[in-house]
Design a protein around this motif. Structure first.
Motif, PDB file in Angstrom:
ATOM      1  N   UNK A 190       5.021  10.010  -1.518  1.00  0.00           N
ATOM      2  CA  UNK A 190       5.004   8.699  -0.879  1.00  0.00           C
ATOM      3  C   UNK A 190       6.369   8.174  -0.484  1.00  0.00           C
ATOM      4  N   UNK A 191       7.343   9.052  -0.406  1.00  0.00           N
ATOM      5  CA  UNK A 191       8.722   8.632  -0.094  1.00  0.00           C
ATOM      6  C   UNK A 191       8.809   7.840   1.206  1.00  0.00           C
ATOM      7  N   UNK A 192       8.058   8.259   2.220  1.00  0.00           N
ATOM      8  CA  UNK A 192       8.188   7.637   3.540  1.00  0.00           C
ATOM      9  C   UNK A 192       7.694   6.201   3.591  1.00  0.00           C
ATOM     10  N   UNK A 227       0.020  -5.348  -1.536  1.00  0.00           N
ATOM     11  CA  UNK A 227       1.231  -4.849  -0.870  1.00  0.00           C
ATOM     12  C   UNK A 227       2.479  -5.125  -1.688  1.00  0.00           C
ATOM     13  N   UNK A 228       2.553  -6.306  -2.293  1.00  0.00           N
ATOM     14  CA  UNK A 228       3.748  -6.700  -3.037  1.00  0.00           C
ATOM     15  C   UNK A 228       3.991  -5.799  -4.237  1.00  0.00           C
ATOM     16  N   UNK A 229       2.934  -5.479  -4.971  1.00  0.00           N
ATOM     17  CA  UNK A 229       3.092  -4.653  -6.170  1.00  0.00           C
ATOM     18  C   UNK A 229       3.155  -3.157  -5.852  1.00  0.00           C
ATOM     19  N   UNK A 230       3.079  -2.811  -4.585  1.00  0.00           N
ATOM     20  CA  UNK A 230       3.236  -1.413  -4.201  1.00  0.00           C
ATOM     21  C   UNK A 230       1.987  -0.572  -4.319  1.00  0.00           C
ATOM     22  N   UNK A 231       0.817  -1.210  -4.516  1.00  0.00           N
ATOM     23  CA  UNK A 231      -0.426  -0.436  -4.615  1.00  0.00           C
ATOM     24  C   UNK A 231      -0.678   0.370  -3.343  1.00  0.00           C
ATOM     25  N   UNK A 232      -0.280  -0.224  -2.203  1.00  0.00           N
ATOM     26  CA  UNK A 232      -0.549   0.402  -0.909  1.00  0.00           C
ATOM     27  C   UNK A 232       0.188   1.726  -0.725  1.00  0.00           C
ATOM     28  N   UNK A 233       1.189   1.986  -1.564  1.00  0.00           N
ATOM     29  CA  UNK A 233       1.939   3.236  -1.438  1.00  0.00           C
ATOM     30  C   UNK A 233       1.071   4.455  -1.748  1.00  0.00           C
ATOM     31  N   UNK A 235      -2.663   3.967  -2.710  1.00  0.00           N
ATOM     32  CA  UNK A 235      -4.085   3.675  -2.561  1.00  0.00           C
ATOM     33  C   UNK A 235      -4.324   2.951  -1.246  1.00  0.00           C
ATOM     34  N   UNK A 236      -4.988   3.610  -0.323  1.00  0.00           N
ATOM     35  CA  UNK A 236      -5.280   2.981   0.965  1.00  0.00           C
ATOM     36  C   UNK A 236      -6.412   1.969   0.819  1.00  0.00           C
ATOM     37  N   UNK A 237      -6.595   1.157   1.851  1.00  0.00           N
ATOM     38  CA  UNK A 237      -7.710   0.211   1.864  1.00  0.00           C
ATOM     39  C   UNK A 237      -8.691   0.536   2.986  1.00  0.00           C
ATOM     40  N   UNK A 244      -3.496   8.541  -4.599  1.00  0.00           N
ATOM     41  CA  UNK A 244      -4.536   8.065  -5.498  1.00  0.00           C
ATOM     42  C   UNK A 244      -5.790   7.755  -4.697  1.00  0.00           C
ATOM     43  N   UNK A 245      -6.903   7.475  -5.361  1.00  0.00           N
ATOM     44  CA  UNK A 245      -8.149   7.169  -4.649  1.00  0.00           C
ATOM     45  C   UNK A 245      -8.017   5.922  -3.778  1.00  0.00           C
ATOM     46  N   UNK A 246      -8.756   5.874  -2.687  1.00  0.00           N
ATOM     47  CA  UNK A 246      -8.744   4.698  -1.825  1.00  0.00           C
ATOM     48  C   UNK A 246      -9.396   3.517  -2.535  1.00  0.00           C
ATOM     49  N   UNK A 247      -8.955   2.319  -2.181  1.00  0.00           N
ATOM     50  CA  UNK A 247      -9.535   1.109  -2.765  1.00  0.00           C
ATOM     51  C   UNK A 247     -10.765   0.639  -1.987  1.00  0.00           C
ATOM     52  N   UNK A 248     -10.998   1.202  -0.807  1.00  0.00           N
ATOM     53  CA  UNK A 248     -12.185   0.806  -0.060  1.00  0.00           C
ATOM     54  C   UNK A 248     -13.439   1.226  -0.831  1.00  0.00           C
TER      55      UNK A 248
END
Length: 319
Positions: A190-192, A227-233, A235-237, A244-248
């Motif tokens: 997830x570096x990018x 987004x703030x806590x970095x979950x999006x790095x 886990x997609x929505x 990691x698994x998607x949150x959708x």
């Protein structure tokens, strides 16, 4: 000359007065010698080309002492100039002024938690007051990262087990502008996505603490914390699996863990996965990727976690 002519971003900090002239000098020196060598090469190819198979060599000279001394001394002098010039600028960046505002920064796979002065929670974006020095006290709980803000001519590696200091002062003429920061040390899958924005604001705007302004709508607040806590790095929505698994459609999702046990993604499971990330790994995903940054209230308040779970429900079909 305009720094953008040399491929640099706009000069947004006081460091540019040291960095940009040196970069311009290197650009000119490299360009000059590139063209000089290319011209000599082209002349030599034309002037001394072999016209006939039996034509003897144009010269049998194997070396030229004076020439060799000259082309050794000239690069040496240039390198010493570059070293002294760079050392002078580096000294300024090494020690932050005593009145610099302190930001606590944690880099992790794969995101940043930026704690503004006095903030109770981290943020992804950064707000700095123009005309005042700011320093980032940076740590990493996992691997090597690197904070780079090209517009501010500032970069520092973040080394696990130590604290690194990066500081700069945004110029007054950049009020209202925003610039991107990056991780420039490859740190895994997830570096990018390890990037965010630095907003240069006036003191009046800074005093309103824009980093602490959470949306009032609970669903928007949940996405904000996602987004703030970095979950999006990881886990997609949108249903696309990442690290990691998607949150959708995650709410009440059923599946298997890596140990073969079944799981149901209810509130207890989600909270445990955040607080103890390696205790219940979904089958097909590796352990050790999710940081333990949010293991307790100090990393992620329970109220914020509840809001994120509410947002997860909103992007699930059966909510």
């Amino acid at each position: 000359m305009d720094p953008e002519f040399y491929g640099l971003p706009p000069a947004a900090s006081t460091f540019a007065e040291d960095v940009d002239p040196l970069f311009e000098f290197l650009w000119i020196v490299c360009g000059f010698f590139f063209l000089l060598i290319l011209a000599i090469l082209a002349y030599s190819v034309v002037r001394y080309r072999r016209k006939r198979l039996e034509q003897p060599a144009a010269s049998n000279v194997t070396h030229h002492t004076t020439l060799e001394i000259v082309w050794t001394l000239i690069p040496t002098v240039i390198l010493m100039v570059v070293f002294a010039w760079g050392w002078k600028g580096n000294l300024k960046q090494s020690v932050a002024p005593p009145d610099a505002l302190r930001y606590d920064v944690q880099a992790f796979q794969w995101g940043w938690s930026i704690y503004h002065p006095g903030a109770i929670r981290g943020s992804k974006d950064i707000w700095v007051p123009a005309g005042k020095p700011v320093q980032f006290v940076m740590t990493s709980p996992d691997v090597l990262h690197s904070m780079s803000i090209p517009a501010f001519r500032a970069k520092r590696d973040v080394v696990p087990g130590s604290r690194q200091i990066l500081w700069f002062q945004a110029t007054e003429d950049m009020v209202g502008e925003s610039f991107r920061y990056y991780c420039t040390e490859y740190c895994g899958q997830g570096h990018s996505v390890m990037n965010g924005m630095v907003h240069v604001v006036s003191q009046a705007i800074y005093d309103t603490q824009p980093w602490a302004q959470v949306p009032e709508d609970p669903i928007e607040a949940g996405e904000y914390f996602y987004n703030t806590y970095g979950c999006s790095a990881c886990h997609s929505s949108n249903g696309v699996a990442g690290s990691g698994p998607t949150f959708q459609n995650i709410w009440m999702r059923e599946g298997k863990l890596s140990n073969g046990e079944n799981y149901v993604a209810d509130e207890a499971y989600i909270k445990n996965s955040v607080r103890n990330p390696d205790s219940q790994i979904v089958a097909g995903y590796p352990t050790g990727l999710m940081p333990k940054t949010w293991g307790d209230e100090s990393g992620m308040p329970e109220a914020d976690l509840d809001i994120i779970i509410g947002w997860m429900k909103s992007i699930s079909e059966d909510n």
